[in-house]
Every structure is written in structure tokens, then in C-alpha cells.
Design a protein around this motif. Structure first.
Motif, mmCIF file in Angstrom:
data_model
loop_
_atom_site.group_PDB
_atom_site.id
_atom_site.type_symbol
_atom_site.label_atom_id
_atom_site.label_comp_id
_atom_site.label_asym_id
_atom_site.label_seq_id
_atom_site.Cartn_x
_atom_site.Cartn_y
_atom_site.Cartn_z
ATOM 1 N N PRO A 170 14.855 62.940 -28.455
ATOM 2 C CA PRO A 170 14.811 64.195 -29.204
ATOM 3 C C PRO A 170 13.395 64.785 -29.213
ATOM 4 C CG PRO A 170 15.905 62.465 -30.468
ATOM 5 C CD PRO A 170 15.267 61.810 -29.298
ATOM 6 N N LEU A 171 13.316 66.103 -29.323
ATOM 7 C CA LEU A 171 12.012 66.743 -29.502
ATOM 8 C C LEU A 171 11.435 66.367 -30.861
ATOM 9 C CD1 LEU A 171 12.793 70.295 -28.096
ATOM 10 C CD2 LEU A 171 11.682 68.383 -26.922
ATOM 11 N N PHE A 172 12.283 66.361 -31.892
ATOM 12 C CA PHE A 172 11.893 65.911 -33.230
ATOM 13 C C PHE A 172 13.149 65.769 -34.072
ATOM 14 C CE2 PHE A 172 11.483 70.562 -33.168
ATOM 15 C CZ PHE A 172 12.244 70.949 -34.250
ATOM 16 N N THR A 173 13.027 65.141 -35.222
ATOM 17 C CA THR A 173 14.118 65.030 -36.183
ATOM 18 C C THR A 173 13.674 65.630 -37.509
ATOM 19 O OG1 THR A 173 13.403 62.844 -36.896
ATOM 20 C CG2 THR A 173 15.013 62.951 -35.114
ATOM 21 N N ASP A 174 14.647 66.167 -38.256
ATOM 22 C CA ASP A 174 14.340 66.806 -39.536
ATOM 23 C C ASP A 174 15.648 66.972 -40.291
ATOM 24 O OD1 ASP A 174 12.987 68.038 -41.580
ATOM 25 O OD2 ASP A 174 12.094 69.599 -40.353
ATOM 26 N N GLY A 175 15.584 67.403 -41.559
ATOM 27 C CA GLY A 175 16.778 67.593 -42.380
ATOM 28 C C GLY A 175 16.569 68.736 -43.353
ATOM 29 N N PHE A 176 17.509 69.063 -44.197
ATOM 30 C CA PHE A 176 18.864 68.534 -44.213
ATOM 31 C C PHE A 176 19.677 69.291 -43.146
ATOM 32 C CE2 PHE A 176 23.166 67.924 -45.653
ATOM 33 C CZ PHE A 176 23.181 66.692 -46.261
ATOM 34 N N VAL A 210 13.464 79.926 -29.934
ATOM 35 C CA VAL A 210 12.097 79.799 -29.432
ATOM 36 C C VAL A 210 11.546 81.165 -29.049
ATOM 37 C CG1 VAL A 210 10.630 78.759 -27.658
ATOM 38 C CG2 VAL A 210 12.535 77.455 -28.631
ATOM 39 N N LEU A 211 10.298 81.424 -29.462
ATOM 40 C CA LEU A 211 9.626 82.687 -29.168
ATOM 41 C C LEU A 211 8.202 82.396 -28.705
ATOM 42 C CD1 LEU A 211 9.742 85.868 -29.419
ATOM 43 C CD2 LEU A 211 8.701 85.553 -31.683
ATOM 44 N N ARG A 212 7.756 83.132 -27.686
ATOM 45 C CA ARG A 212 6.366 83.030 -27.239
ATOM 46 C C ARG A 212 5.500 83.899 -28.141
ATOM 47 N NH1 ARG A 212 3.372 79.528 -24.017
ATOM 48 N NH2 ARG A 212 1.556 80.612 -23.167
ATOM 49 N N VAL A 213 4.510 83.291 -28.791
ATOM 50 C CA VAL A 213 3.575 84.003 -29.657
ATOM 51 C C VAL A 213 2.160 83.642 -29.213
ATOM 52 C CG1 VAL A 213 2.749 84.376 -32.003
ATOM 53 C CG2 VAL A 213 5.192 84.005 -31.597
ATOM 54 N N GLY A 214 1.458 84.599 -28.627
ATOM 55 C CA GLY A 214 0.115 84.309 -28.135
ATOM 56 C C GLY A 214 0.156 83.281 -27.025
ATOM 57 N N TRP A 236 4.240 78.407 -27.908
ATOM 58 C CA TRP A 236 5.652 78.609 -28.198
ATOM 59 C C TRP A 236 5.910 78.238 -29.655
ATOM 60 C CZ3 TRP A 236 8.516 80.841 -24.466
ATOM 61 C CH2 TRP A 236 8.067 80.750 -23.151
ATOM 62 N N VAL A 237 6.748 79.042 -30.313
ATOM 63 C CA VAL A 237 7.141 78.758 -31.696
ATOM 64 C C VAL A 237 8.640 78.477 -31.714
ATOM 65 C CG1 VAL A 237 7.224 79.582 -34.069
ATOM 66 C CG2 VAL A 237 5.319 80.256 -32.577
ATOM 67 N N LEU A 238 9.017 77.302 -32.187
ATOM 68 C CA LEU A 238 10.427 76.947 -32.331
ATOM 69 C C LEU A 238 10.799 77.069 -33.802
ATOM 70 C CD1 LEU A 238 12.273 73.977 -30.656
ATOM 71 C CD2 LEU A 238 12.739 74.599 -33.022
ATOM 72 N N SER A 250 4.286 74.563 -29.806
ATOM 73 C CA SER A 250 4.109 73.753 -28.607
ATOM 74 C C SER A 250 3.420 74.592 -27.537
ATOM 75 C CB SER A 250 5.470 73.277 -28.096
ATOM 76 O OG SER A 250 5.358 72.635 -26.848
ATOM 77 N N THR A 251 2.760 73.930 -26.629
ATOM 78 C CA THR A 251 2.177 74.610 -25.468
ATOM 79 C C THR A 251 2.945 74.296 -24.193
ATOM 80 O OG1 THR A 251 0.618 72.776 -25.137
ATOM 81 C CG2 THR A 251 -0.138 74.661 -26.461
ATOM 82 N N ASP A 252 3.867 73.318 -24.249
ATOM 83 C CA ASP A 252 4.573 72.915 -23.021
ATOM 84 C C ASP A 252 6.094 72.857 -23.175
ATOM 85 O OD1 ASP A 252 4.967 70.673 -24.579
ATOM 86 O OD2 ASP A 252 3.882 69.285 -23.258
ATOM 87 N N LEU A 253 6.628 73.267 -24.335
ATOM 88 C CA LEU A 253 8.057 73.278 -24.621
ATOM 89 C C LEU A 253 8.676 71.884 -24.721
ATOM 90 C CD1 LEU A 253 9.243 76.290 -22.423
ATOM 91 C CD2 LEU A 253 9.088 76.204 -24.923
ATOM 92 N N ARG A 254 7.847 70.857 -24.736
ATOM 93 C CA ARG A 254 8.359 69.489 -24.862
ATOM 94 C C ARG A 254 7.720 68.716 -26.014
ATOM 95 N NH1 ARG A 254 9.360 70.322 -19.415
ATOM 96 N NH2 ARG A 254 11.305 69.342 -18.648
#
Length: 579
Positions: A178-184, A191-195, A198-200, A220-224
Motif C-alpha cells: 500500500p502507499l499508506f494506511t489510514d482511517g476511519f 491526485v492533483l499536481r500543485v507546483g 503531487w497532492v493526494l 509526493s514527488t514521485d507518485l509512490r
């Protein structure tokens, strides 16, 4: 008082009309540039965002033996020009924890179709810890397509946001972890390119086990590889499953940003929020409401569209998205800043308190009915909202403002809305003008107050819900840290039928005319009442409310039908500012 009329009015209204036409074409064409407005003084330099009619473009039930639905989804155009649709799919009725398949459909044209059903793009794979598949979002970057999605898991506080990639939009390869985990139930990535990053964005709660519904983001700078969690938007409401911050979608429009989230007032309701900062949005800056669930925004070569889907919706629908420039008057006083929108429709958009020693706090919102007069013809609720006033007057010192001949829908009724901006209060006075009998019986003539607070009440009950006969000395909206008082000048309205309280929405309506089944309203002029709005930094402040009401009723402070003559300095065709 300043008056916009003559050549100045013609110029302003002609330009606004031109903008409105450009923004309301049925094909959703590119909107005009944003209005040039002063920045940094509490005003809202934004489009108002609406949609045209929705038309169904794809039904996943085709070829099935029973009805199917598509919920959160995404559109992407391939390098060969073919449009691809991916989304949650399942047989009706809804069963979100059993949604394990991503639908895939293709079309040579976004709006024109035809859309053809394809084999599923992905199916949940337990080898990757996937218990479900939710909310895909696809972008193209450096010769590769990236699909971000939620894969669920057994622990709702540790939902997975995952990534799959493709070179052709047909075959997808999962990243191993996974890229990351979170809740709930952290889900609905976008995803949007800002400057240079990347902002997810995704929906979650303030704490992983539950709390305030939020739009979170990671960069992120590399989408991963994504960084720590931050909050872009926080809703006053709390919970776990579901909530009003689902399906976040952020659109960059020049230097401005628009956040789409929902469901808001109903399952098929998406709110639109404006900000200069793509990493921070406020609930008070709502600039639109779209009748859609799981809305996605699509720019098809300069033509803008918004989609809708969901349980029981029969598939995916599409509507033109309209961007209407706004005009407003911005007022700064010692204890507050106020923004009065005058186009494309009139409303008191903002009442930002600035108590000494405290951070400024916004007390109004537009998430329900907005703040201002409205008309209900043939039914309760806002059947006929205000348009733009025919004439705007302002006093030389900026303490008085009059919006004249505000139309109400298509009814032969207008309203004059007059303001006095005191050092620590705003007075409102309303005059209704009925040119002919409305097209149906009138159920309400009202002034609605739309606040950020979790409860509303009056001098008899601080937490009311539903109707209360007659007018009281005041209503009060509040929480533990503040109160907003709306006091009434006794006898100032031609009748005093009813008030309606929606505590869960922080809203109250004062209704001089209120009749279940409607009433005949003959032509003439009707005084709609004089009211005073003021704020206290203390919660449930009854004493303050009594003082506000006493001050309003202590002298003849009638403010309707005022006339002034100082020319208004118009800084731009769509923005007016005063301090």
C-alpha cells in the motif's frame, strides 16, 4: 448613499450578463477569466458553481440479469482519444463491504457516447490484503497511467490506499505494498499536481477510530512515496462510516481552487468550496451545490462537465458544469468583516468576527439555504431564490448599503434589502414589492439565517427544532465558544406568522407570511421586518441577546427605503469593496 445606475449600472450589468451567458451555455464551455477582485480582506473572489441537467450516459445493468450500480468512479482519456470509465460496481441493492470489482467502459466521446461495457479492470485480490475495491482515480504521467484506489482491510482504522499502473488502460499491475494506511475507512483518493509536487486528497476522520469528517492530503514527488497526513478541510460533523467529505475532487482554476465533496444535504448533493490555497478550505466558503453523488469534474478540451452516480441511480450521468462570476461588497468594521454578494444572486456570504485577543471566526455558511430573504411559492422551502439586485446604493462612509429590486425566481415579486453596518452589529430591513399575484399560493415569505453552529433557539428555548408560532425578541445560534444573535424590531413586519428552526443545520427562518397550503398575496408593498445581527464570544449568551434586542427596540432605527446620492467608485466590473 452611493447609487449604481445610469451608465455605471449599464456597464456593470452588461458585463455580468455577458459573463453569465458565457458560463451557462449548455455545452459547458470554458468560463471567462475570474473577476478581478481585491484579495485579503475577507471577500470571496470566486465563481459560483452550478450544473445543467444530468443525462445518463452509461448503465452497468446492460447485459446483466438484475440492476447494477456504479458508485465512486473516474474518467480518463487515453492517448488514442478513447474515453475510459472506471468505477465501483455491484448488483443492487447497495452492499459497500462486498464491492470487490472495478467496472470498465469505453467510448469515443465523453458526452456523446456510445459507452460500451468492458471486462472488469480489477477484482479484489486477498493476496494483497484487499477485502474490497473502492473509488479508483486515474491520471497519466510520463507515459504511464496511475490508478489510485482504496482496498479496504479488516481494520477500519487501517484502510489501504493502493496504486496500480498501466501503459494502455486495459492491463493493470498492482504495486506490491500500500502507499499508506489510514482511517476511519480512509478512501476516495484524488491526485492533483500543485507546483513541484503531487497532492493526494482523500476522505477520512480526524482520528483513525472516528471523529470529525475531514478531507486529508499527503504529498509526493514521485507518485509512490507519500508524506505525513495533513488536513485540507474539516467538517463540523463527526462520525465513522460515510459522511459529508466523501469523494473529494479539487479543480485548479487559474490561481484559485475548488473542492467538491459530498453527500451534503442529501445523498445526491455535492458541495463546492473555494480557496486561494489548495491545501486549506473553509466550510464558510461554499460557492456551489451540485445535485450529484460521487461527483467527478471533467475538462473535455475546454468544455466542463460534472458526473453523478451511486446506489439506486441507474448508472453514471453527466451534466455541463457552469462557472458564474460573482460580485460582492466587502465591509470591515471594528469587530467583524462582512461580505455581501450581489451577483449572480444576493446573499450575506460572510460574517467574520474579530474579537480582541481571539482568532477571527466565520459564523455564516451557505451549505443549507444561505443567508437572506427567499420566497416559497406552491410549497415550503426555497422555491424562488434571489437574483442580482437591479440597483445597489451605498453611503459615502460605507456604513449603509441598499440592494434594490432583487428578483425572486420567476415570480412578479422583488425585495429591497437594506443594511446598516454598526461597529458591532448589522441591521437588516426588508421591503417586499408584489407587482401581481404570484403564480401559485405563497407558503412562505422569509428571511433565512444559515450559520456554522450546531444548534439554534430563541428566548424560550435555546435548542429548538421545527416550527414556532409568531415572532420572538430574538433567535440565537451557538456552541460552547460563541453566539450569533438575530434580534427582531417589534412590529416592523406587516405580519408575524412563524419561525422555523433546523438545529442540526444551525439554521433559522423568520417567516412573516407562513401558510401550509399557501395564501393569496395581492399586489402592494409589504414591510418584511427590521433585524439586528450581532455576535458574542460566549456560548448561549442570553444576556447579550437581550441587550441586542433592547438596543434595537429602544429608538426609531427604521432603515428601509433610504435614499442617498453619492456615486459609487467601482473598482472592477464585478467587485465592489468598502472599508
Amino acid at each position: 448613499m452611493t447609487m449604481i445606475h445610469g451608465s455605471e449600472t449599464a456597464c456593470v450589468l452588461a458585463l455580468l450578463a455577458c459573463f453569465a451567458c458565457a458560463c451557462s451555455d449548455s455545452d459547458g464551455d470554458t468560463p471567462p477569466p475570474p473577476p478581478a477582485t481585491p484579495d485579503g480582506d475577507g471577500g470571496v473572489n470566486a465563481y459560483e458553481v452550478t450544473s445543467g441537467p444530468f443525462l445518463r450516459i452509461y448503465d452497468p445493468s446492460v447485459g446483466e440479469t438484475s440492476p447494477w450500480y456504479i458508485n465512486d468512479h473516474t474518467f480518463v482519456r487515453g492517448q488514442d482519444g478513447t474515453w475510459h470509465l472506471f468505477g465501483i460496481t455491484h448488483a443492487e441493492p447497495a452492499n459497500p463491504l462486498d464491492e470487490k470489482t472495478f467496472a470498465h467502459a469505453t467510448s469515443p466521446s465523453l458526452a456523446g457516447g456510445p459507452w460500451q461495457k468492458q471486462a472488469p479492470a480489477l477484482v479484489a485480490d486477498p493476496a494483497y490484503g484487499e477485502t474490497l475495491l473502492w473509488a479508483p482515480y486515474v491520471i497519466f504521467h510520463d507515459g504511464k497511467y496511475y490508478m489510485f484506489y482504496c482496498a479496504g482491510g479488516d481494520d477500519h482504522a487501517q484502510y489501504q490506499i493502493r496504486l496500480a499502473t498501466s501503459t494502455d488502460l486495459w492491463t493493470w499491475a498492482r504495486e506490491p505494498a500500500p502507499l499508506f494506511t489510514d482511517g476511519f475507512d480512509a478512501r476516495d483518493p484524488m491526485v492533483l499536481r500543485v507546483g513541484n509536487q503531487w497532492v493526494l486528497y482523500y476522505t477520512a476522520t480526524s482520528e483513525a477510530a472516528g471523529g470529525a469528517h475531514v478531507v486529508a492530503y499527503r504529498t509526493s514527488t514521485d507518485l509512490r512515496h507519500f508524506g505525513e497526513r495533513h488536513i485540507a478541510y474539516e467538517e463540523p460533523a463527526s462520525g465513522t462510516y460515510g459522511g459529508p467529505t466523501e469523494s473529494p475532487f479539487v479543480v485548479a482554476m487559474g490561481e484559485d481552487y475548488y473542492l467538491f465533496i459530498g453527500p451534503r444535504s442529501s445523498y445526491s448533493s455535492t458541495g463546492v468550496f473555494y480557496s486561494k490555497n489548495p491545501l486549506h478550505f473553509e466550510p464558510s466558503n461554499q460557492v456551489g451545490s451540485i445535485p450529484a453523488h460521487a461527483a467527478e469534474v471533467i475538462d473535455d478540451n475546454g468544455s466542463w462537465y460534472v458526473s453523478a452516480a451511486g446506489w439506486g441511480q441507474g448508472g453514471v450521468s453527466l451534466a455541463p458544469l457552469r462557472w458564474e462570476p460573482t460580485a460582492y461588497v466587502n465591509v470591515t468594521r471594528p469587530t467583524y468583516r462582512a461580505t455581501v454578494q450581489i451577483a449572480p444572486r444576493a446573499t450575506l456570504r460572510s460574517f467574520l468576527t474579530t474579537f480582541p485577543g481571539e482568532a477571527p471566526r466565520e459564523l455564516l455558511t451557505s451549505r443549507f439555504r444561505a443567508t437572506g430573504p427567499y420566497l416559497a411559492v406552491g410549497a415550503f422551502d426555497v422555491t424562488d431564490a434571489m437574483g442580482a439586485p437591479a440597483q445597489v446604493e451605498r453611503s459615502p462612509d460605507g456604513t449603509r448599503l441598499s440592494l434594490k429590486s432583487i428578483p425572486l425566481g420567476n415570480e412578479p415579486v422583488t425585495v429591497d434589502w437594506n443594511f446598516v453596518f454598526g461597529e458591532d452589529y448589522i441591521d437588516h430591513a426588508l421591503t417586499w414589492h408584489v407587482a401581481a399575484e404570484p403564480t401559485a399560493p405563497v407558503w412562505e415569505t422569509a428571511f433565512g439565517l444559515d450559520t456554522v453552529f450546531p444548534w439554534v433557539g430563541d428566548d424560550a428555548n435555546l435548542q429548538r427544532e421545527g416550527d414556532a408560532a409568531g415572532f420572538a425578541r430574538w433567535s440565537l445560534s451557538g456552541d460552547d465558544h460563541g453566539s450569533l444573535v438575530f434580534a427582531y424590531r417589534a412590529g416592523s413586519a406587516w405580519r408575524e406568522d412563524n419561525r422555523w428552526f433546523a438545529s442540526s443545520r444551525g439554521a433559522v427562518s423568520w417567516q412573516p407570511l407562513w401558510r401550509n397550503g399557501g395564501a393569496t398575496w395581492t399586489s402592494g408593498m409589504y414591510e418584511g421586518g427590521t433585524f439586528r445581527m450581532a455576535a458574542s464570544p460566549r456560548g448561549g449568551d442570553r444576556l447579550f441577546a437581550e441587550r441586542v434586542a433592547a438596543a434595537l427596540n429602544g429608538a426609531d432605527q427604521r432603515i428601509s427605503n433610504t435614499r442617498y446620492a453619492t456615486p459609487l467608485g467601482v473598482r472592477s466590473p464585478t467587485a465592489i469593496e468598502t472599508r
